[in-house]
Design an enzyme around this catalytic site. Structure first.
Site, short mmCIF file in Angstrom:
data_model
loop_
_atom_site.label_atom_id
_atom_site.label_comp_id
_atom_site.label_asym_id
_atom_site.label_seq_id
_atom_site.Cartn_x
_atom_site.Cartn_y
_atom_site.Cartn_z
N GLN A 134 0.85 -1.19 0.00
CA GLN A 134 0.00 0.00 0.00
C GLN A 134 0.88 1.24 0.00
O GLN A 134 1.77 1.38 0.84
CB GLN A 134 -0.87 0.03 1.24
N GLU A 187 -4.30 11.23 4.93
CA GLU A 187 -5.18 10.27 4.25
C GLU A 187 -5.87 11.03 3.12
O GLU A 187 -5.87 12.26 3.12
CB GLU A 187 -6.30 9.87 5.23
N THR A 202 -10.29 5.64 -2.23
CA THR A 202 -9.41 4.84 -1.37
C THR A 202 -7.96 5.29 -1.58
O THR A 202 -7.63 5.97 -2.56
CB THR A 202 -9.49 3.34 -1.69
N ARG A 203 -7.10 4.84 -0.66
CA ARG A 203 -5.68 5.17 -0.78
C ARG A 203 -5.14 4.70 -2.13
O ARG A 203 -4.38 5.40 -2.79
CB ARG A 203 -4.91 4.48 0.34
N ALA A 204 -5.55 3.49 -2.54
CA ALA A 204 -5.03 2.92 -3.79
C ALA A 204 -5.45 3.77 -4.98
O ALA A 204 -4.65 4.03 -5.89
CB ALA A 204 -5.54 1.49 -3.96
#
Ligand code: FAD
Length: 607
Positions: free
Chosen positions: A232, A251, A277-279
């Site tokens: 990640q 974030e 999302t982070r991705a």
């Protein structure tokens, strides 16, 4: 000389997972030894942001809803049986943390003060925060460990698991401060060595100890690793000045409702960043950089200024500043006071944050194919699939730490004499002992730095076959140089010695990542393949499993059993509901907006 120690349960790693397991086992009467490679208390748990999952805040929330969110965000690679165990137990994790002495942020009234909005990928608000973030968790855990008499071997690095065939029975370790080798015989062993972010230094948020040792210890003991290509990369980290590169500053949520993510030419590269999302955010930023539109520092521009023009944006930013004080402080030190107040844009780029892939385990954390061995925490594979949603990891340490601690203590109470293949143990000890005084040409730390650069440039958020193949060739070159290292002869506190041991683990962990990434011919999870840009559920809804036979890696792709959550399921927050709330708020007068938000975000409350 090889000092010998004995215990019922050996925990390798003194972060959250290791200490929770150790305390739990000791409370059940087991004699427990914990190994901590770096000073006791260091590791990722202590530097965590302090976001902790509590999945029963909303009445509509449920273990099923959490499971759906985790699997959908994980792009269906998750080990669903493991996720199920986690989701059933997760509602009790916060309570368990409080029993250990962790104190969550509360309102003045004394009730818990959860974040009022869902983190990206979560369908409901389900996050608690901790004053001073991760530090108090570390302190609470150390207190608990000393109360129950857990024996901690500080600055002691496990170099090999020992045992007899597929039965693990402890480890060989180096006590770095004294240069003494120890053999710890244990009836049950728990691996809790954390992740491998240090393979990407300086582009990592991780602590110095995260060199991937646990994956390698397990692999060499006959275990299998799953989806090791899944790292990640958290989207917002500092890009300069040099000593601050890679430090996390937010974030996706930090973008707030109106924040804009731009390339160096001022073009927006992603909309509604806060909800992604982070991705997703990392992928958009990495692709923009690939197209040559990064800033002079190699980053993208996070412009928070539009937030300050609106009541909702201003209040959200105030709230986020309060929730993530260390991140805002990092921005202040790197980019100045105006940036910390959101008045000037931030230069940001993703940084290696969390290792989703890891040791293949059963739903009760036993390592597949190896007896008397458990794996918990970040070193474990399968829980998060291709992408971890925020706040789940700290909760996981308590859920699986207590589960494994209980099971290991119980199993140890039923285990008789432990059999160890002494010749292999002595061989490992002799090899490790022979390193100081080697007078070759290469300082281990330079080889470590070279490996880290190769991995970041070729096996980071953006990959393709050419880069991955190049990385593999480079790893081979570094291996050749590894046989010609130069290590000072001192035995006490010899950093070259430690670097050489870590380099060995990093090379194998790096190779596993690259080979797994080469095998997965699609873009799924934490990174983007430029040569296979789409997710391909038909061909690649598979876990990549790596084992080792006669020192050679063996890879295979296995179908992912979709036991509960099926393709097509939806997770995360309902964007329509969010949009409606947003519109209603916006038509109210500013004063009314302000009042509602102060109450909702606990602003003005001195909690
Ligand atoms: C900056 C940052 C912020 C984060 N914020 C959050 C958050 O807010 N919420 C959340 O849920 N998650 C968060 N995470 C993720 C979470 O903190 C980690 O995944 C989790 O703490 C890992 O715990 P662990 O016990 O597995 O490993 P760690 O806490 O990293 O501990 C690993 C231990 O293993 C030891 N070790 C390693 N190798 C060896 C060896 N060979 N021999 C002996 N000992 C060894 C280390 O010294 C250390 O003691 C964050 C991570 C980072 C880096």
């Amino acid at each position: 000389m090889l000092t010998q120690l004995e215990c019922d349960v050996l925990c390798i790693g003194a972060g959250g997972g290791g200490i929770v397991a150790a305390v739990t086992a000791a409370e059940r009467g087991a004699r427990v030894i914990v190994l901590s490679k770096r000073p006791y208390g260091s590791g990722n748990t202590r530097i965590a942001g302090g976001l902790v999952l509590l999945p029963n805040i909303s009445p509509e929330d449920s273990p099923e809803a959490l499971m759906r969110d985790m699997v959908v965000a994980g792009e269906f690679l998750n080990n669903q049986a493991l996720v199920e165990t986690f989701c059933e137990r997760a509602p009790h994790a916060a309570e368990l943390m409080e029993q250990f002495g962790v104190i969550f942020s509360r309102k003045r009234s004394g009730t818990l003060a959860p974040l009022p909005v869902p983190l990206a990928g979560h369908g409901f608000p389900r996050t608690l925060t901790i004053y001073s973030e991760g530090v108090p968790i570390g302190t609470a855990l150390r207190g608990a460990a000393s109360r129950v008499g857990v024996q901690v071997l500080d600055e002691t690095i496990a170099v090999r698991l020992i045992g007899d065939g597929a039965n693990v029975a402890g480890a060989i370790a180096l006590r770095w401060l004294t240069g003494e080798m120890v053999m710890i015989r244990a009836k049950q062993t728990i691996l809790a060595t954390g992740g491998l972010g240090w393979l990407y230094y300086p582009h990592t948020s991780n602590s110095r100890a995260m060199t991937g040792d646990g994956y390698v210890l397990a692999l060499r003991a006959g275990a299998e690793l799953v989806d090791m290509e899944q790292q990640q990369f958290i989207p917002f980290a500092l890009t300069h000045p040099e000593p601050m590169v890679g430090i996390v500053c937010g974030e996706p949520a930090i973008a707030g409702p109106y924040g804009r993510l731009l390339d160096a030419k001022g073009r927006q590269i992603l909309t509604r960043v806060r909800m992604k999302t982070r991705a997703q955010v990392s992928a958009a930023m990495s692709l923009a950089k690939e197209h040559g539109i990064a800033t002079q520092h190699g980053g993208m521009v996070l412009d928070l200024t539009p937030n300050l023009k609106k009541v909702l944006g201003t209040k959200m930013f105030e709230f986020l500043k309060r929730t993530f004080p260390s991140m805002i402080d990092a921005v202040r030190r790197a980019y100045g006071e105006d940036a910390a107040k959101g008045r000037t844009p931030w230069d940001v780029f993703p940084t290696a944050h969390y290792q989703m892939g890891g040791i293949k385990v059963t739903p009760d954390c036993r390592v597949w194919g190896v007896k008397n061995l458990f794996a918990i925490g970040e070193v474990q594979g399968g829980l998060h699939g291709g992408n971890r949603i925020g706040s789940t990891s700290l909760a996981e340490l308590f859920v699986f730490g207590s589960l494994a601690g209980n099971l290991a203590a119980e199993a140890a109470s039923r285990t008789g004499d432990i059999s160890v293949d002494i010749s292999t143990a002595k061989e490992t000890s002799a090899h490790t002992n022979s390193l100081p005084g080697k007078s070759g040409s290469h300082k281990p730390i330079f080889l470590v730095r070279r490996l880290q650069r190769i991995l970041w440039e070729n096996v980071g958020p953006i990959r393709d076959e050419g880069r991955l193949t190049h990385a593999l060739e480079e790893i081979q070159r570094i291996r050749e140089m590894q046989s010609d290292v130069c290590i000072s002869g001192r035995r006490e506190c010899n950093p070259d010695w430690l670097d050489a041991i870590e380099l060995d683990a990093m090379l194998l962990a790096g190779e596993v990542i690259v080979r797994s990434a080469l095998m997965r011919k699609e873009s799924r999870g934490g990174h983007v393949r430029l040569d296979y840009t789409r997710r391909d559920d038909k061909a690649w809804l598979k876990n990549i499993v790596v084992g080792m036979h006669d020192d050679t890696l063996a890879l295979r792709a296995e179908d992912v059993p979709l036991s509960r959550i099926h393709l097509g399921s939806k997770g995360g927050a309902n964007p329509l509901r969010e949009r409606i709330q947003f519109l209603i708020l916006n038509i109210l007068p500013r004063k009314a907006q302000s009042k509602i938000l102060d109450a909702r975000l606990n602003l003005g409350d001195d909690s």
